[in-house]
Design an enzyme around this catalytic site. Structure first.
Site, mmCIF file in Angstrom:
data_model
loop_
_atom_site.group_PDB
_atom_site.id
_atom_site.type_symbol
_atom_site.label_atom_id
_atom_site.label_comp_id
_atom_site.label_asym_id
_atom_site.label_seq_id
_atom_site.Cartn_x
_atom_site.Cartn_y
_atom_site.Cartn_z
ATOM 1 N N CYS A 147 0.843 -1.195 0.000
ATOM 2 C CA CYS A 147 0.000 0.000 0.000
ATOM 3 C C CYS A 147 0.884 1.254 0.000
ATOM 4 O O CYS A 147 1.632 1.491 -0.947
ATOM 5 C CB CYS A 147 -0.998 -0.039 1.139
ATOM 6 N N HIS A 175 -3.748 -4.767 -0.196
ATOM 7 C CA HIS A 175 -3.294 -5.338 1.075
ATOM 8 C C HIS A 175 -3.396 -6.867 1.025
ATOM 9 O O HIS A 175 -4.484 -7.406 1.168
ATOM 10 C CB HIS A 175 -4.170 -4.833 2.228
ATOM 11 N N GLU A 214 -2.579 -8.903 3.299
ATOM 12 C CA GLU A 214 -3.010 -9.381 4.625
ATOM 13 C C GLU A 214 -4.511 -9.216 4.837
ATOM 14 O O GLU A 214 -5.060 -9.744 5.804
ATOM 15 C CB GLU A 214 -2.215 -8.671 5.729
#
Length: 204
Positions: free
Chosen positions: A79, A185, A187
């Site tokens: 990001c 992202h 995650e």
């Protein structure tokens, strides 16, 4: 051991938790020795470009990152962490980036062909532009999660995947030698994101 850079910006512990879920040893750290000893480095980030860069600088982490890149160690920016890999950002002024990848970080809004909300927030499919070891477990068209109002442009030679938003093809991820970046992202991207993190952590 994967070093997740801790400079007060980013989803550090959700990222660390994802790596731990994969069984990958990791540490959230700003310690130079631990970063030097790591097999790979992840630079996360959310928020404003200039503030994040200033925090990296204040923590003495820019020379540390520079040495890791020069040594050929895999580095992944996520990001805002990806945006800082570029030459410069036009986010509320003009700001110097780390310069590992040529290109400019610019506002999304002026380049959109359709009227859609900014920030670009939500799930979008990846369109692969060239082969990359980062995507060895992922198929073209799989979905990942984005949250951003700025994107990297003027960087075609480094783009490995894009995503279409508002009728415009936006840079989703980049690669230059041992430096990688994802605007999305991983995650927060479910099983697909975990596969991308796993592939990165297997790089040598």
């Amino acid at each position: 051991m994967i070093a997740v850079i801790d400079y007060g910006v980013g989803n550090l512990y959700s990222l660390s938790s994802s790596l731990s879920f994969l069984g990958i040893e990791n540490t959230v750290t700003a310690d130079k020795n631990k970063i030097n000893d790591a097999s790979a480095v992840i630079l996360p980030g959310v928020g404003a470009f200039s503030d994040a860069y200033a925090k990296l600088q204040a923590g003495g982490l820019i020379p540390v990152l520079e040495s890791q890149v020069k040594a050929g160690k895999p580095l992944l920016g996520i990001c805002l962490g990806m945006q800082m890999l570029f030459s410069k950002s036009l986010e509320y002024g003009e700001h110097k980036g780390l310069g590992y990848i040529s290109g400019t970080v610019a506002p999304i809004s002026p380049d959109l062909k359709q009227q859609v909300k900014v920030p670009h927030m939500g799930w979008n499919s990846l369109c692969f532009k060239k082969p990359s070891s980062l995507y060895k477990y992922v198929n073209d068209g799989e979905y990942v999660y984005f949250v951003h109002s700025f994107y990297a442009k003027e960087c075609e030679e480094s783009v490995i995947a894009t995503a279409v938003y508002g009728g415009t093809e936006l840079t989703a991820s980049v690669e230059r030698d041992n430096v990688f970046g994802t605007q999305y992202h991983p995650e927060k991207s479910g099983a697909t994101g975990l596969k991308i993190l796993r592939a990165f952590c297997e790089l040598k």
